[in-house]
Design a protein around this motif. Structure first.
Motif, PDB file in Angstrom:
ATOM      1  N   VAL A  77      27.288 -18.683  -7.222  1.00  0.00           N
ATOM      2  CA  VAL A  77      28.405 -19.267  -6.480  1.00  0.00           C
ATOM      3  C   VAL A  77      29.482 -18.204  -6.311  1.00  0.00           C
ATOM      4  O   VAL A  77      30.106 -17.770  -7.275  1.00  0.00           O
ATOM      5  CB  VAL A  77      28.969 -20.497  -7.218  1.00  0.00           C
ATOM      6  CG1 VAL A  77      30.122 -21.106  -6.421  1.00  0.00           C
ATOM      7  CG2 VAL A  77      27.866 -21.530  -7.444  1.00  0.00           C
ATOM      8  N   THR A  78      29.685 -17.772  -5.070  1.00  0.00           N
ATOM      9  CA  THR A  78      30.584 -16.659  -4.755  1.00  0.00           C
ATOM     10  C   THR A  78      31.812 -17.158  -4.009  1.00  0.00           C
ATOM     11  O   THR A  78      31.706 -18.017  -3.139  1.00  0.00           O
ATOM     12  CB  THR A  78      29.853 -15.616  -3.892  1.00  0.00           C
ATOM     13  OG1 THR A  78      28.739 -15.097  -4.615  1.00  0.00           O
ATOM     14  CG2 THR A  78      30.785 -14.461  -3.521  1.00  0.00           C
ATOM     15  N   ALA A  79      32.953 -16.597  -4.357  1.00  0.00           N
ATOM     16  CA  ALA A  79      34.186 -16.940  -3.649  1.00  0.00           C
ATOM     17  C   ALA A  79      35.013 -15.687  -3.420  1.00  0.00           C
ATOM     18  O   ALA A  79      34.983 -14.750  -4.219  1.00  0.00           O
ATOM     19  CB  ALA A  79      34.985 -17.970  -4.436  1.00  0.00           C
ATOM     20  N   LEU A  80      35.744 -15.677  -2.308  1.00  0.00           N
ATOM     21  CA  LEU A  80      36.666 -14.594  -1.978  1.00  0.00           C
ATOM     22  C   LEU A  80      38.096 -15.065  -2.214  1.00  0.00           C
ATOM     23  O   LEU A  80      38.395 -16.255  -2.166  1.00  0.00           O
ATOM     24  CB  LEU A  80      36.503 -14.183  -0.514  1.00  0.00           C
ATOM     25  CG  LEU A  80      35.106 -13.770  -0.041  1.00  0.00           C
ATOM     26  CD1 LEU A  80      35.143 -13.407   1.436  1.00  0.00           C
ATOM     27  CD2 LEU A  80      34.568 -12.621  -0.860  1.00  0.00           C
ATOM     28  N   GLY A  81      38.973 -14.100  -2.467  1.00  0.00           N
ATOM     29  CA  GLY A  81      40.380 -14.418  -2.650  1.00  0.00           C
ATOM     30  C   GLY A  81      41.221 -13.177  -2.491  1.00  0.00           C
ATOM     31  O   GLY A  81      40.712 -12.057  -2.480  1.00  0.00           O
ATOM     32  N   SER A  82      42.525 -13.382  -2.371  1.00  0.00           N
ATOM     33  CA  SER A  82      43.423 -12.240  -2.252  1.00  0.00           C
ATOM     34  C   SER A  82      43.542 -11.488  -3.564  1.00  0.00           C
ATOM     35  O   SER A  82      43.934 -10.326  -3.600  1.00  0.00           O
ATOM     36  CB  SER A  82      44.802 -12.709  -1.790  1.00  0.00           C
ATOM     37  OG  SER A  82      45.341 -13.639  -2.721  1.00  0.00           O
TER      38      SER A  82
ATOM     39  N   MET B 175      30.660 -19.143  -0.790  1.00  0.00           N
ATOM     40  CA  MET B 175      29.252 -19.044  -0.416  1.00  0.00           C
ATOM     41  C   MET B 175      28.391 -19.407  -1.620  1.00  0.00           C
ATOM     42  O   MET B 175      28.675 -18.952  -2.729  1.00  0.00           O
ATOM     43  CB  MET B 175      28.915 -17.622   0.034  1.00  0.00           C
ATOM     44  CG  MET B 175      29.586 -17.182   1.325  1.00  0.00           C
ATOM     45  SD  MET B 175      30.162 -15.462   1.261  1.00  0.00           S
ATOM     46  CE  MET B 175      31.739 -15.655   0.440  1.00  0.00           C
ATOM     47  N   ILE B 176      27.365 -20.201  -1.404  1.00  0.00           N
ATOM     48  CA  ILE B 176      26.425 -20.551  -2.468  1.00  0.00           C
ATOM     49  C   ILE B 176      25.103 -19.867  -2.151  1.00  0.00           C
ATOM     50  O   ILE B 176      24.395 -20.258  -1.221  1.00  0.00           O
ATOM     51  CB  ILE B 176      26.238 -22.079  -2.575  1.00  0.00           C
ATOM     52  CG1 ILE B 176      27.580 -22.765  -2.813  1.00  0.00           C
ATOM     53  CG2 ILE B 176      25.268 -22.413  -3.709  1.00  0.00           C
ATOM     54  CD1 ILE B 176      27.529 -24.284  -2.693  1.00  0.00           C
ATOM     55  N   PHE B 177      24.791 -18.840  -2.913  1.00  0.00           N
ATOM     56  CA  PHE B 177      23.549 -18.100  -2.713  1.00  0.00           C
ATOM     57  C   PHE B 177      22.491 -18.625  -3.686  1.00  0.00           C
ATOM     58  O   PHE B 177      22.730 -18.714  -4.889  1.00  0.00           O
ATOM     59  CB  PHE B 177      23.779 -16.604  -2.932  1.00  0.00           C
ATOM     60  CG  PHE B 177      24.749 -15.995  -1.954  1.00  0.00           C
ATOM     61  CD1 PHE B 177      24.486 -16.017  -0.591  1.00  0.00           C
ATOM     62  CD2 PHE B 177      25.921 -15.405  -2.396  1.00  0.00           C
ATOM     63  CE1 PHE B 177      25.383 -15.457   0.325  1.00  0.00           C
ATOM     64  CE2 PHE B 177      26.818 -14.836  -1.499  1.00  0.00           C
ATOM     65  CZ  PHE B 177      26.552 -14.875  -0.141  1.00  0.00           C
ATOM     66  N   HIS B 178      21.317 -18.946  -3.155  1.00  0.00           N
ATOM     67  CA  HIS B 178      20.256 -19.538  -3.958  1.00  0.00           C
ATOM     68  C   HIS B 178      19.342 -18.463  -4.543  1.00  0.00           C
ATOM     69  O   HIS B 178      19.129 -17.416  -3.945  1.00  0.00           O
ATOM     70  CB  HIS B 178      19.420 -20.485  -3.103  1.00  0.00           C
ATOM     71  CG  HIS B 178      20.148 -21.716  -2.669  1.00  0.00           C
ATOM     72  ND1 HIS B 178      19.636 -22.983  -2.852  1.00  0.00           N
ATOM     73  CD2 HIS B 178      21.358 -21.887  -2.062  1.00  0.00           C
ATOM     74  CE1 HIS B 178      20.491 -23.871  -2.364  1.00  0.00           C
ATOM     75  NE2 HIS B 178      21.539 -23.226  -1.876  1.00  0.00           N
ATOM     76  N   ALA B 179      18.786 -18.763  -5.709  1.00  0.00           N
ATOM     77  CA  ALA B 179      17.800 -17.881  -6.352  1.00  0.00           C
ATOM     78  C   ALA B 179      16.581 -18.717  -6.735  1.00  0.00           C
ATOM     79  O   ALA B 179      15.604 -18.780  -5.998  1.00  0.00           O
ATOM     80  CB  ALA B 179      18.418 -17.187  -7.562  1.00  0.00           C
ATOM     81  N   GLY B 180      16.654 -19.404  -7.867  1.00  0.00           N
ATOM     82  CA  GLY B 180      15.521 -20.213  -8.328  1.00  0.00           C
ATOM     83  C   GLY B 180      15.588 -21.619  -7.787  1.00  0.00           C
ATOM     84  O   GLY B 180      15.778 -22.593  -8.540  1.00  0.00           O
ATOM     85  N   THR B 181      15.401 -21.763  -6.467  1.00  0.00           N
ATOM     86  CA  THR B 181      15.417 -23.085  -5.838  1.00  0.00           C
ATOM     87  C   THR B 181      14.280 -23.206  -4.834  1.00  0.00           C
ATOM     88  O   THR B 181      13.763 -22.206  -4.336  1.00  0.00           O
ATOM     89  CB  THR B 181      16.738 -23.364  -5.086  1.00  0.00           C
ATOM     90  OG1 THR B 181      16.801 -22.527  -3.910  1.00  0.00           O
ATOM     91  CG2 THR B 181      17.951 -23.092  -5.956  1.00  0.00           C
TER      92      THR B 181
END
Length: 427
Positions: free
Chosen positions: A390-395, A367-373
């Motif tokens: 920039v967020t990512a999930l994993g095991s 997931m790409i979460f925006h802030a200063g855009t």
């Protein structure tokens, strides 16, 4: 039902994504939102109201039959947005102004913790430079480092760790004479330095019942190896291995329950999100700070790990029955890497074109979460210091970090900076 989210950062983008998953939600308005929320489309849209336009926000919520408002940043809480909305019968997530002092006044928080026996560092409060310098001059060398904090809100940047007497005196001059933290430092807290590792714990509460998110660890400093100036946060991961089940039990027993009971006993029931910043030393927790809302960038890792419906939990926290709704966490790990503008947290240039490779588009795991855009319908440009989360999930943490950094490599804007050691302590 319609929802309103107040704020413009990556935290608010993460809220929008999580709340949009509820089928009963028809519209989500963000005030003012950012380029990422503008690009979500569907039920999500930005509105041209800023977070401190409280009367206008209330008028909008009433006119658009908003069923629930979620407050992201701290400034509206300090200004009394919850008091205002509740006076008009509107449901809103957050503490009232008096309870938000746990964040907006560090001196209040320290005094509160002392009254209620909540573990924290020894401290002194000063309102003038001469008294503070006199205190520093009287300390023996073994009492350093000392932590010097602006008592008021400073966007997570109002802290200086003075390694010796000279650094402390220079810091006090910058605070009181040069006004580097402005009016937030009309009152200054000087604390003993706590040893250990930092971690954050987050609760959603109705004032008595509470539910816990997974713990997280933030990375405040701009430079790798935790060097350089404090920022609003350059990355985070969850869960924090440091917060074992036994440590969490101690945090609940020694911090969360006494905090909620103490606020209620003082006639100021605390509701909404409670963020507890902690130092953990050999399994023993001490409070570094309270926040009256979810943290940023920690929100970007704890919300994606919430398996249950966020909207249902938020409604239960204001309507009652918080202890009856599901509040389950996913297995695995989440990591987020903040991409910032060159120069942050000092002066930086905005207006840089952002390009995102199609391979980096949002998925179940990234997931790409925006802030200063900002998004003008065609182009995405930078508008702030912290630009993207920039967020990512994993095991595992290693897997989530690998995915996050691979995605960072697919995003480009002139002068982009980011830390390459997020999660290194846990690994």
């Amino acid at each position: 039902m319609n929802l309103l989210i107040i704020g413009s950062g990556a935290r608010e983008h993460a809220f929008a994504k999580a709340l949009a998953a509820n089928a009963r939600v028809q519209k989500i308005f963000l005030a003012p939102g950012n380029g990422g929320t503008a690009m979500m489309g569907g039920k999500v849209s930005n509105i041209p109201l800023k977070a401190l336009q409280l009367d206008e926000l209330l008028e909008f919520a009433l006119r658009n039959q908003v069923a629930l408002t979620v407050v992201g940043p701290e400034q509206p809480l300090e200004a009394g947005v919850v008091d205002l909305f509740r006076a008009s019968g509107m449901k809103i997530i957050g503490p009232v102004k008096a309870a938000a002092r746990l964040e907006s006044s560090k001196s209040f928080a320290k005094d509160f913790m002392r009254r209620h026996g909540i573990p924290s560092a020894a401290y002194r409060v000063f309102r003038d430079e001469a008294s503070a310098v006199s205190c520093i001059a009287g300390l023996t060398d073994d009492r350093f480092p000392q932590v010097i904090k602006a008592s008021g809100l400073c966007a997570g940047k109002g802290v200086i760790i003075a390694l010796d007497r000279r650094e402390a005196i220079v810091a006090l001059k910058e605070i009181f004479e040069d006004r580097i933290f402005g009016s937030a430092a009309d009152e200054v807290v000087i604390e003993d330095f706590l040893h250990g590792q930092e971690a954050s714990v987050f609760a959603l509460t109705d004032g008595s019942q509470y539910r816990l998110f997974l713990s997280a660890q933030d990375h405040k400093r701009i430079g790798e190896g935790d060097t350089g100036k404090n920022t609003g946060g350059m990355g985070a991961y969850a869960p924090a291995p440091l917060v074992t089940p036994e440590v969490m039990r101690k945090i609940e027993e020694l911090v969360i329950r006494p905090t909620l009971a103490g606020m209620a006993a003082e006639g100021c029931s605390y509701t909404g999100f409670l963020y507890v910043g902690l130092m953990i030393d050999r399994g023993e927790p001490s409070v570094v700070e309270f926040n009256a809302r979810l943290g940023d960038p920690e929100t970007q890792v704890v919300l994606p790990l919430l398996q249950s419906d966020l909207c249902d939990a938020l409604l239960a926290s204001v309507e009652g029955g918080l202890d009856t709704v599901p509040f389950d966490m996913r297995s695995g790990s989440a990591a987020t890497v903040v991409m910032a503008s060159c120069g942050y947290p000092d002066a930086f240039e905005s207006g840089k074109l952002i390009t995102i490779d199609p391979l980096a588009e949002d998925s179940d795991d990234v997931m790409i979460f925006h802030a200063g855009t900002a998004f003008d319908g065609e182009s995405l440009i930078t508008t702030g210091g912290r630009v993207l989360s920039v967020t990512a999930l994993g095991s595992s943490l290693g897997e989530s970090l690998e995915r996050a950094y691979r995605t960072v490599g697919l995003i480009h804007f002139d002068g982009a900076v980011y830390r390459r050691d997020i999660g290194a302590k846990a690994l």
